[in-house]
Each structure stands twice: as structure tokens, then as C-alpha cells.
Scaffold this motif. Structure first.
Motif: not given
Length: 367
Positions: A170-177
Motif C-alpha cells: 500500500i503506497t498512499p499519496s495525498t489527494k489535493g494540497i
């Protein structure tokens, strides 16, 4: 009727009665209904939502984007025939499967037309949750350069390109700033760790810390369900993106749900099983279109080099792709959708007129 007329390229100009400006993304447009129409539909259709929940009509187009550009074809074909219907059908199938298996609901309340969803407003979790079962794409490129840590997870040496990983990653990233989160740059789509999420769960819009565990469970269970179903079709589920949000049901209970789309050729990599066992990668996803573009143009660096974005934009604007290229992409989308759902994907003869007709006569939403 020409193929161009069967493509829904512009989906933000429908005469749907709204209570807010139409929101258009790369593929979908969202028409937020006014309060009275939302309340009327909830009462008439018996949706399991709060009586005052905001509803929207979500219309998917047949546009296709790749390398951050929208592409078009010869003869005024401003999209891929059948693409929108294929994406909606696949997402509907997986969301229904998740619900029937007791995982979680989705934001979709009803499907009035193959290109249309009626959805409830969700409060999104500000994470794009990427699940990876194989090492490929951007992850492989980083690994090949010596990187061994991905979103706080250590990966062992000795892996080969397109190899199955020892476990689902699981490699999450941000959604939006997102502003003001320690250790997380305030830019869109930046990689984050499980520790970042736990320490700042409220900033990512989780209600509580236990919901961080729940989102990971829903992600893993959802991935496993899709992977097992695709395996019966001799297809390999490589990686995918999940998104989550909160909604309130008619009893006032807030719950975490799946949202956006899931398990589609746009949001996932799906490989042909027999070819992969032979050591070849045959993509049954949008990646095949990206590869077509890289082979089609003499200077593929324009598509890969972000410093050449101006040239890339001009390339997409000034080059109509051959019809056979878009029809090849159409076959990729509709074939995998028919395999997954077990139902044919039929091309609308006049999609805009069909959508207006059903929303007017069955839902009373056309002014």
C-alpha cells in the motif's frame, strides 16, 4: 450515423437542473442538484441516505487522457467509442460485489443510463490509496535506480521487473494540497507513510484512528476480491487506486465508503495472464494507450519529459490520431468490461439525447 456521433465528448453542457456550477474533471462531470430535487428523489426512489443529503448526477464522457493531455482522433472523434460505458459498467460491478460481500457501500445510488450515475455527496478522505501486487511502472523505475523504501516500507534487493511482490504493498499519496502536516510537502500527489496518516489522521479527514485500519482493510479486501475474480478470467490484477469518503445513511449513521471509480482500466493495471506467463506484458488497461502513443510519435521524450509540457500540449492539440488507434483502445476497454461483467457493452447511438430523455421522463431533472 458516424462513429464520432456515438462518442460523448462534451458532458458538461446537459440541461440538467442544478443548484451549483457544473464541476468537470478529465473524464466525469458532476451536476449538483438543488435541495428540492435532491429531497424529492430521495423520497421517491427510497435511497438509503439522510433526507437532506445533497445528490448529484455524474456523467462520464468517452474522452481519453494520457500524459496529462486529452487526445482526439480523425473525423471529429473526440473520444473512444464505448470507453465511458465500459468504465461505468466495471466500477458498478465491483461496487456491487463489495456491497454484496459485506465490505462497504459506494457513493452510487442508481444507474439511470450506461453513462450516468446518481450519487450522494461524500466527504472524501484526502488520500489516493495505491495498492501494488507487482513491481512495475514508476515503482520499478525508482527501484532500478536503487531506491528501496516506498512510503515508509522497505523492499528487499533482488527483485526483477514485473515480478510479483512478496505481499500487497500500500503506497498512499495525498489527494489535493494539504497544508500544515509535519513531514508532508504541501503539493498534490506526494507520497506519504502509514505513520504520516496515523499521526495526522484528522488532517487527512479520517473521523478517528480506527478508521485508518478500516480503510486499509477495505483496500486489501477489495483488492483481493477483484484479483480473485480476474484470476478466473486468466487476467492479472497488477495495481490499482482506491478512494474513500464518508456519507450518512437515513438513520443518521456516518460510514466509510468506496468512492470515485475502482478496478477500471483507467485506475488499474490489468495484464493478460497467458502472455505474462510467457514473459510478455500485454496491457488490458489504459497503459496500452500510453504505449501506443509512445510508439506513434517519433520523439517519445515529449510525452515523458515534464520539462516539455508545452510541446506535449501542442502535440495532443494538433495531432488527430488515426481511427484505428482509437478503435484499438475501444476494444481494450469494452473487451475487459465484457469479460468482467459478463454482459455486452453496447454503443449509444446518440448518447446525449438518450441521457436527456431518461433524466427528463423518469427523474424530472431537465429544465
Amino acid at each position: 450515423m458516424s462513429l464520432a456521433n456515438k462518442v460523448l465528448a462534451v458532458n458538461n453542457d446537459l440541461p440538467i437542473r442544478t443548484g451549483a456550477p457544473v464541476h468537470s474533471g478529465k473524464v466525469r462531470s458532476v451536476y449538483w442538484l438543488n435541495e428540492s430535487d435532491s429531497a424529492r428523489l430521495i423520497a421517491q426512489r427510497g435511497y438509503d441516505v439522510a433526507a437532506d443529503a445533497p445528490l448529484a448526477i455524474m456523467v462520464i464522457s468517452d474522452r481519453i487522457s494520457a500524459f496529462e493531455c486529452i487526445w482526439h482522433g480523425e473525423g471529429g472523434m473526440n473520444g473512444v467509442p464505448g470507453k465511458g460505458a465500459a468504465l461505468n459498467a466495471i466500477s458498478n460491478y465491483w461496487f456491487d460485489s463489495f456491497r454484496s460481500q459485506g465490505l462497504a457501500d459506494s457513493h452510487i445510488l442508481e444507474v439511470p443510463h450506461p453513462l450516468v450515475w446518481i450519487v450522494q455527496k461524500a466527504r472524501p478522505v484526502m488520500i489516493e490509496a495505491i495498492a501494488r501486487q507487482y513491481i512495475t511502472g514508476s515503482m520499478w523505475r525508482s527501484y532500478a535506480k536503487g531506491e528501496r523504501e516506498f512510503c515508509g516500507i522497505e523492499i528487499s534487493d533482488g527483485l526483477e521487473k514485473d515480478q510479483k511482490l512478496p505481499e500487497l504493498l500500500i503506497t498512499p499519496s495525498t489527494k489535493g494540497i494539504l497544508e500544515g502536516i509535519p513531514g508532508v510537502p504541501a503539493v498534490d500527489d506526494v507520497n506519504i507513510t502509514r505513520g504520516n496518516i496515523e499521526a495526522n489522521y484528522q488532517a487527512f479527514h479520517f473521523n478517528n484512528l480506527t478508521d485508518v485500519d478500516l480503510y486499509e482493510k477495505l483496500l486489501k479486501d477489495g483488492f483481493d476480491l477483484i484479483s480473485a475474480r480476474l484470476a478466473t478470467l486468466d487476467q492479472v490484477f497488477v495495481d490499482t487506486k482506491f478512494e474513500f469518503g464518508y456519507v450518512t445513511d437515513k438513520l443518521g449513521q456516518e460510514k466509510l465508503i468506496y468512492m470515485d471509480e475502482v478496478g477500471t482500466p483507467d485506475s488499474s493495471r490489468i495484464w493478460d495472464g497467458p502472455a505474462w506467463r510467457d514473459g510478455k506484458v500485454v496491457e488490458n488497461s489504459k497503459e496500452s494507450f500510453r504505449q501506443l502513443l509512445l510508439k506513434h510519435f517519433p520523439d517519445p521524450d515529449i510525452l515523458l519529459n515534464k520539462a516539455r509540457m508545452e510541446e506535449r500540449t501542442a502535440l495532443a492539440r494538433d495531432n488527430a490520431l488515426p481511427e484505428e488507434v482509437l478503435m484499438q483502445v475501444s476494444a481494450t476497454y469494452t473487451d475487459i468490461a465484457e469479460k468482467i461483467t459478463g454482459k455486452p457493452i453496447s454503443l449509444s447511438q446518440n448518447p446525449k439525447a438518450e441521457i436527456i430523455d431518461v433524466l427528463k421522463n423518469e427523474y424530472g431533472l431537465i429544465s
